[in-house]
Design a protein around this motif. Structure first.
Motif, PDB file in Angstrom:
ATOM      1  N   ASP A  87       0.821  -1.203   0.000  1.00  0.00           N
ATOM      2  CA  ASP A  87       0.000   0.000   0.000  1.00  0.00           C
ATOM      3  C   ASP A  87       0.863   1.264   0.000  1.00  0.00           C
ATOM      4  N   GLU A  99       1.186   4.423  -2.807  1.00  0.00           N
ATOM      5  CA  GLU A  99       1.193   5.843  -2.467  1.00  0.00           C
ATOM      6  C   GLU A  99       2.435   6.545  -3.017  1.00  0.00           C
ATOM      7  N   GLN A 123      -8.964  -5.958  -1.254  1.00  0.00           N
ATOM      8  CA  GLN A 123      -9.862  -4.851  -1.567  1.00  0.00           C
ATOM      9  C   GLN A 123      -9.320  -3.522  -1.032  1.00  0.00           C
ATOM     10  N   SER A 124      -8.579  -3.593   0.054  1.00  0.00           N
ATOM     11  CA  SER A 124      -7.954  -2.382   0.583  1.00  0.00           C
ATOM     12  C   SER A 124      -6.909  -1.840  -0.378  1.00  0.00           C
ATOM     13  N   LYS A 128      -6.954  -2.269  -3.614  1.00  0.00           N
ATOM     14  CA  LYS A 128      -7.724  -1.708  -4.732  1.00  0.00           C
ATOM     15  C   LYS A 128      -8.242  -0.313  -4.376  1.00  0.00           C
ATOM     16  N   GLN A 129      -8.707  -0.166  -3.140  1.00  0.00           N
ATOM     17  CA  GLN A 129      -9.223   1.124  -2.708  1.00  0.00           C
ATOM     18  C   GLN A 129      -8.107   2.172  -2.614  1.00  0.00           C
ATOM     19  N   THR A 130      -6.927   1.734  -2.155  1.00  0.00           N
ATOM     20  CA  THR A 130      -5.787   2.652  -2.095  1.00  0.00           C
ATOM     21  C   THR A 130      -5.445   3.170  -3.482  1.00  0.00           C
ATOM     22  N   LEU A 157      -7.467   3.422  -6.031  1.00  0.00           N
ATOM     23  CA  LEU A 157      -8.538   4.327  -6.436  1.00  0.00           C
ATOM     24  C   LEU A 157      -8.335   5.702  -5.818  1.00  0.00           C
ATOM     25  N   ARG A 158      -8.052   5.705  -4.529  1.00  0.00           N
ATOM     26  CA  ARG A 158      -7.862   6.973  -3.822  1.00  0.00           C
ATOM     27  C   ARG A 158      -6.683   7.760  -4.388  1.00  0.00           C
ATOM     28  N   GLU A 159      -5.604   7.041  -4.753  1.00  0.00           N
ATOM     29  CA  GLU A 159      -4.388   7.691  -5.241  1.00  0.00           C
ATOM     30  C   GLU A 159      -4.430   7.993  -6.737  1.00  0.00           C
TER      31      GLU A 159
END
Length: 301
Positions: free
Chosen positions: A49, A53, A79-80, A82-84, A86-88
């Motif tokens: 993760d 970033e 999934q976390s 994947k969400q990271t 998306l956020r970045e």
């Protein structure tokens, strides 16, 4: 059969409406492998993760995840990630795994088949569309340092031939195709050590299987001699590029790669996919990875 790169990446996109001009050819998007931050160095393993970033902060378009770098295969962890991403604002575009099918033992081959299928499912869960495969090697050279001294060449297992090895690889990968198709994960066979040491070896397997779900991952740093001619042979079947840089000097070898020339090779083959950085030098990644991105951006723009 039409090669994937030709089928999916024609020289100009077909206009959706008659009379509407086609858009200019887009540049290749540039990704970075999480391996570039780690490089299997002791006490320097960075969580995936955090790699995502860092990649976003540096300006990469995507991230390739090294399976061995993951701390968890739990679906919540997948999934976390994947969400990271998306956020970045970056894509998870590649998944790099380790497996090998060059073994006379059917149980060993089945173990690697099962691992490949499991990793296809992991890639699917994270929304990753491509996955790197190796052929595997004979493992008669136990030390990787010795393998590198021998330029990746090692003796065959006594009593067996390359034909045996290729059959094992072909039969094993064929057993992974159904899952790849179900999950929409294109497997890319890399030019790597073992039976994939030459473009002829890689293409022997890909051409024998004849499936859109098996193409080529072209690694720019794994042909130690004649890299440009050899990459040109793989370019028409390439679904993913891994691009190596060696700032600070490589651990086992350093290649002075002409990236404008490499980019031209793949441009002529109508390759439009990702170019993923694998930094393998000794320089601090904090300075070397941004410099590598600049090299690849300029070459593949």
């Amino acid at each position: 059969m039409v090669p994937m790169s030709a089928a999916l990446a024609a020289d100009a996109p077909s206009p959706a409406v008659a009379g509407v001009p086609a858009a200019p050819r887009p540049r290749n998007r540039i990704a970075v492998s999480t391996y570039s931050f780690w490089r299997f160095l002791e006490n320097s393993k960075i969580p995936v993760d955090k790699c995502i970033e860092h990649a976003a902060a540096m300006g990469f378009d995507g991230v390739e995840i090294l399976h061995r770098q993951m701390d968890s295969e739990d679906n919540a962890a997948l999934q976390s990630l994947k969400q990271t991403a998306l956020r970045e604002g970056v894509d998870l575009c590649g998944f790099s795994i380790h497996q090998g099918y060059v073994s006379p033992d059917p149980d060993v081959r089945q173990k690697n088949i099962d691992h490949t299928i499991k990793c296809i499912e992991l890639a699917y869960a994270m929304g990753i569309p491509t996955m790197r495969l190796n052929t595997g090697r004979w493992n008669t050279t136990k030390s990787f340092d010795d393998l590198m001294k021998n330029r990746g060449v090692e003796p065959r297992l006594e009593g067996y031939t390359d034909d045996d090895g290729f059959k094992w690889c072909i039969d094993s990968i064929e057993k992974c195709l159904k899952k790849a198709g179900e999950c929409g994960v294109t497997m890319g066979l890399e030019n790597h050590w073992g039976l994939g040491l030459t473009p002829e070896g890689v293409l022997r397997i890909v051409d024998a299987i004849k499936s859109p779900w098996l193409q080529v991952t072209a690694d720019t740093g794994n042909f130690l001699e004649d890299p440009y001619d050899r990459l040109a042979k793989l370019a028409p079947r390439t679904c993913y590029i891994q691009a190596k840089t060696y700032f600070g000097g490589g651990t086992w070898y350093t290649l002075d790669l002409d990236y404008p020339r490499i980019a031209d090779i793949f441009r002529k083959a109508n390759y439009r996919g990702y170019v993923s950085l694998e930094f393998e030098g000794k320089e601090d990644w904090k300075t070397a990875i941004p410099k590598s991105l600049d090299v690849l951006r300029k070459a593949f723009s």
